[in-house]
Design a protein around this motif. Sequence first.
Motif, PDB file in Angstrom:
ATOM      1  N   SER A 108       0.852  -1.197   0.000  1.00  0.00           N
ATOM      2  CA  SER A 108       0.000   0.000   0.000  1.00  0.00           C
ATOM      3  C   SER A 108       0.884   1.242   0.000  1.00  0.00           C
ATOM      4  N   ALA A 109       0.321   2.333  -0.453  1.00  0.00           N
ATOM      5  CA  ALA A 109       1.106   3.569  -0.604  1.00  0.00           C
ATOM      6  C   ALA A 109       1.712   4.031   0.712  1.00  0.00           C
ATOM      7  N   ASN A 110       0.990   3.881   1.805  1.00  0.00           N
ATOM      8  CA  ASN A 110       1.512   4.351   3.095  1.00  0.00           C
ATOM      9  C   ASN A 110       2.579   3.431   3.669  1.00  0.00           C
ATOM     10  N   LYS A 111       2.831   2.295   3.006  1.00  0.00           N
ATOM     11  CA  LYS A 111       3.884   1.368   3.440  1.00  0.00           C
ATOM     12  C   LYS A 111       5.142   1.482   2.583  1.00  0.00           C
ATOM     13  N   MET A 112       5.069   2.360   1.540  1.00  0.00           N
ATOM     14  CA  MET A 112       6.199   2.458   0.612  1.00  0.00           C
ATOM     15  C   MET A 112       7.182   3.528   1.053  1.00  0.00           C
ATOM     16  N   ARG A 113       8.455   3.258   0.780  1.00  0.00           N
ATOM     17  CA  ARG A 113       9.524   4.255   0.923  1.00  0.00           C
ATOM     18  C   ARG A 113      10.277   4.256  -0.403  1.00  0.00           C
ATOM     19  N   LEU A 114      10.367   5.440  -1.056  1.00  0.00           N
ATOM     20  CA  LEU A 114      10.972   5.550  -2.378  1.00  0.00           C
ATOM     21  C   LEU A 114      12.341   6.213  -2.288  1.00  0.00           C
ATOM     22  N   TYR A 115      13.248   5.725  -3.165  1.00  0.00           N
ATOM     23  CA  TYR A 115      14.589   6.292  -3.251  1.00  0.00           C
ATOM     24  C   TYR A 115      14.886   6.575  -4.724  1.00  0.00           C
ATOM     25  N   TYR A 116      15.528   7.733  -4.963  1.00  0.00           N
ATOM     26  CA  TYR A 116      15.917   8.093  -6.331  1.00  0.00           C
ATOM     27  C   TYR A 116      17.417   7.913  -6.481  1.00  0.00           C
ATOM     28  N   LEU A 117      17.819   7.192  -7.571  1.00  0.00           N
ATOM     29  CA  LEU A 117      19.232   6.949  -7.844  1.00  0.00           C
ATOM     30  C   LEU A 117      19.580   7.499  -9.219  1.00  0.00           C
ATOM     31  N   GLN A 170      21.714   7.897 -12.365  1.00  0.00           N
ATOM     32  CA  GLN A 170      22.634   6.977 -13.038  1.00  0.00           C
ATOM     33  C   GLN A 170      24.029   7.548 -13.195  1.00  0.00           C
ATOM     34  N   ASP A 171      24.178   8.856 -13.202  1.00  0.00           N
ATOM     35  CA  ASP A 171      25.493   9.475 -13.373  1.00  0.00           C
ATOM     36  C   ASP A 171      26.232   9.663 -12.054  1.00  0.00           C
ATOM     37  N   TYR A 172      25.507   9.486 -10.933  1.00  0.00           N
ATOM     38  CA  TYR A 172      26.145   9.716  -9.628  1.00  0.00           C
ATOM     39  C   TYR A 172      25.833   8.547  -8.677  1.00  0.00           C
ATOM     40  N   ARG A 173      26.009   7.338  -9.206  1.00  0.00           N
ATOM     41  CA  ARG A 173      25.705   6.157  -8.403  1.00  0.00           C
ATOM     42  C   ARG A 173      26.624   6.031  -7.188  1.00  0.00           C
ATOM     43  N   GLU A 174      27.833   6.603  -7.310  1.00  0.00           N
ATOM     44  CA  GLU A 174      28.783   6.468  -6.215  1.00  0.00           C
ATOM     45  C   GLU A 174      28.326   7.218  -4.967  1.00  0.00           C
ATOM     46  N   PHE A 175      27.391   8.171  -5.149  1.00  0.00           N
ATOM     47  CA  PHE A 175      26.893   8.928  -3.992  1.00  0.00           C
ATOM     48  C   PHE A 175      25.692   8.253  -3.332  1.00  0.00           C
ATOM     49  N   GLY A 176      25.198   7.189  -3.954  1.00  0.00           N
ATOM     50  CA  GLY A 176      24.092   6.445  -3.366  1.00  0.00           C
ATOM     51  C   GLY A 176      22.741   7.067  -3.663  1.00  0.00           C
ATOM     52  N   PRO A 177      21.656   6.392  -3.277  1.00  0.00           N
ATOM     53  CA  PRO A 177      20.314   6.888  -3.558  1.00  0.00           C
ATOM     54  C   PRO A 177      19.883   8.007  -2.604  1.00  0.00           C
ATOM     55  N   GLU A 178      18.904   8.800  -3.070  1.00  0.00           N
ATOM     56  CA  GLU A 178      18.331   9.899  -2.273  1.00  0.00           C
ATOM     57  C   GLU A 178      16.884   9.551  -1.932  1.00  0.00           C
ATOM     58  N   GLU A 179      16.557   9.608  -0.646  1.00  0.00           N
ATOM     59  CA  GLU A 179      15.191   9.264  -0.258  1.00  0.00           C
ATOM     60  C   GLU A 179      14.219  10.352  -0.715  1.00  0.00           C
ATOM     61  N   MET A 180      13.113   9.925  -1.286  1.00  0.00           N
ATOM     62  CA  MET A 180      12.068  10.843  -1.751  1.00  0.00           C
ATOM     63  C   MET A 180      11.047  10.956  -0.626  1.00  0.00           C
ATOM     64  N   ARG A 181      11.373  11.788   0.371  1.00  0.00           N
ATOM     65  CA  ARG A 181      10.626  11.795   1.612  1.00  0.00           C
ATOM     66  C   ARG A 181       9.470  12.805   1.646  1.00  0.00           C
ATOM     67  N   TYR A 182       9.385  13.705   0.644  1.00  0.00           N
ATOM     68  CA  TYR A 182       8.356  14.741   0.690  1.00  0.00           C
ATOM     69  C   TYR A 182       7.210  14.373  -0.245  1.00  0.00           C
ATOM     70  N   PRO A 183       6.035  14.011   0.275  1.00  0.00           N
ATOM     71  CA  PRO A 183       4.948  13.476  -0.560  1.00  0.00           C
ATOM     72  C   PRO A 183       4.397  14.475  -1.576  1.00  0.00           C
ATOM     73  N   ASN A 184       4.482  15.769  -1.314  1.00  0.00           N
ATOM     74  CA  ASN A 184       3.905  16.769  -2.229  1.00  0.00           C
ATOM     75  C   ASN A 184       4.920  17.351  -3.214  1.00  0.00           C
ATOM     76  N   LYS A 185       6.125  16.842  -3.217  1.00  0.00           N
ATOM     77  CA  LYS A 185       7.152  17.342  -4.114  1.00  0.00           C
ATOM     78  C   LYS A 185       6.973  16.742  -5.503  1.00  0.00           C
ATOM     79  N   LEU A 186       7.045  17.590  -6.549  1.00  0.00           N
ATOM     80  CA  LEU A 186       6.899  17.109  -7.919  1.00  0.00           C
ATOM     81  C   LEU A 186       8.143  16.342  -8.346  1.00  0.00           C
ATOM     82  N   LEU A 187       7.916  15.317  -9.158  1.00  0.00           N
ATOM     83  CA  LEU A 187       9.027  14.447  -9.542  1.00  0.00           C
ATOM     84  C   LEU A 187      10.086  15.176 -10.360  1.00  0.00           C
TER      85      LEU A 187
END
Length: 477
Positions: free
Chosen positions: A432-441, A443-460
């Motif tokens: 369910s949506a309230n159980k998901m945690r999303l991370y953005y990775l 491709q050009d900066y994989r060495e820095f690791g993924p960034e958590e997409m923690r703000y629900p109202n932020k545009l992609l």
Amino acid sequence: MPSLLEAIERKYFSDCDDNREEEEAKDKDADAAAGPGTNRLVSIFIPRLPPLQCVPELLVLNDCDIDCAGDFESIKDKCRRVRELDLAQNKLQDWHEVFQIVEHMPRIEFLNLSKNNLSNPLTKLSAPPITNLRGIVLNGTYLNWESIDVLLENLPVLEELHLSLNDYKEVLIDTAELATADLENSDNCKCCDSKESSHAKKYKKISPHKALRTLHFTGNPVEQWPEICRLGRIFPCMENLVLADCPIRAIEFPEKLDNSTITDATDDDDLPQKHFPNLLFLNLSYASINTWDDIDRLATFPKLKNLRVKNWPLWDRLECTEHERRQLLIARLPNVAILNGGGVITPDEREDAERAFIRYYMDKPESERPKRYLDLVAKHGKLDPLVNISLKPDKRVKIILTYGDKSESRHVDLYRTVADLKVKLEKIIPLSANKMRLYYLDQDYREFGPEEMRYPNKLLYSYNIQAGDEIIVDEKK
């Protein structure tokens, strides 16, 4: 109803007399209350300005129900400093009395008589001409044209005239004879000849008034340009002409002028600019003009520098922004320096407008291109079309979606929020949506690791997501 003199005394002199009487009465009451043998109060008076001897230079007495002048010698004494007199919306009816008022104000230069009942025909005045009056306002007086001519003859130095809101559909005075059928050589029937003769008689031939520089003609229901040309002939030195809110249909002569052709007409008499050799400012806002040809005709006025053409029907049907419309106007009007009340058109703005004009018409059929297009191509050359570069992010991109040990390619809408994306993912991921945690990775900066997409109202798109980037779905614990 009060006279002019009574209105002046009531406004400027009654307060001084009333105050003086009140102060004298207070002094007497104080002395009486003190009684004999007692110490009386000593009043200390601060010197005040002397009582008003004459009215100020600007005398405003509008809407005071004034219907006559009063004693002229008293007016002369009290109004010797007056330069501007505002008598709008009063009850004046006699022009001879108005001229007497002006004569007894030796320094007057401007007179406002708007909305006085002065529509009665003005006959020849026995009074000498008024040689100091330079401006007069006759809005809403409905004075006929012959009376206007008589008035102008008695105001030889008049420079500014207001004839707005007088319901003038025609201009019935002119400096040229009107052509009629030659009664001796005409083959027309007698009824036609008499009709033409009566048509010519309604126009009166007068001498031009060369002192006038400014004419306000706002709100009169005149539609034909030949009537405006009569104003140009009557006032050949006119520099400022205000025709706002006049339903003029075109700045040209109709194909047939219906017996009102000028007898001394020359080959170029039908040119719209012919009778305005000195015009610097023209206001044609709220006219009924609907073609670009009329703008091209305005470009031929030899001295026109300041132009207002707001609220034309032509602008309503143009599919362009206000800035683009201004550019098209500037490009068509090479001599106009001020447009619609804006600042002075700079050389850079004019060049940009002319180049935009070329590009506007370069893709249109040759039959739709105005003559001005060829002139500007000769000046700037043929231009390349502007490259349409969009700085907006792509609306949809293809990303890699990862959940657990599974990865697949998916299209995502970058103008949706993080919360919207979670709802969409519910259909393909058993969370369910309230159980998901999303991370953005990225491709050009994989060495820095993924960034958590923690703000629900932020545009992609604010994450700068590009095609090939990865979004990882994890379960909240």
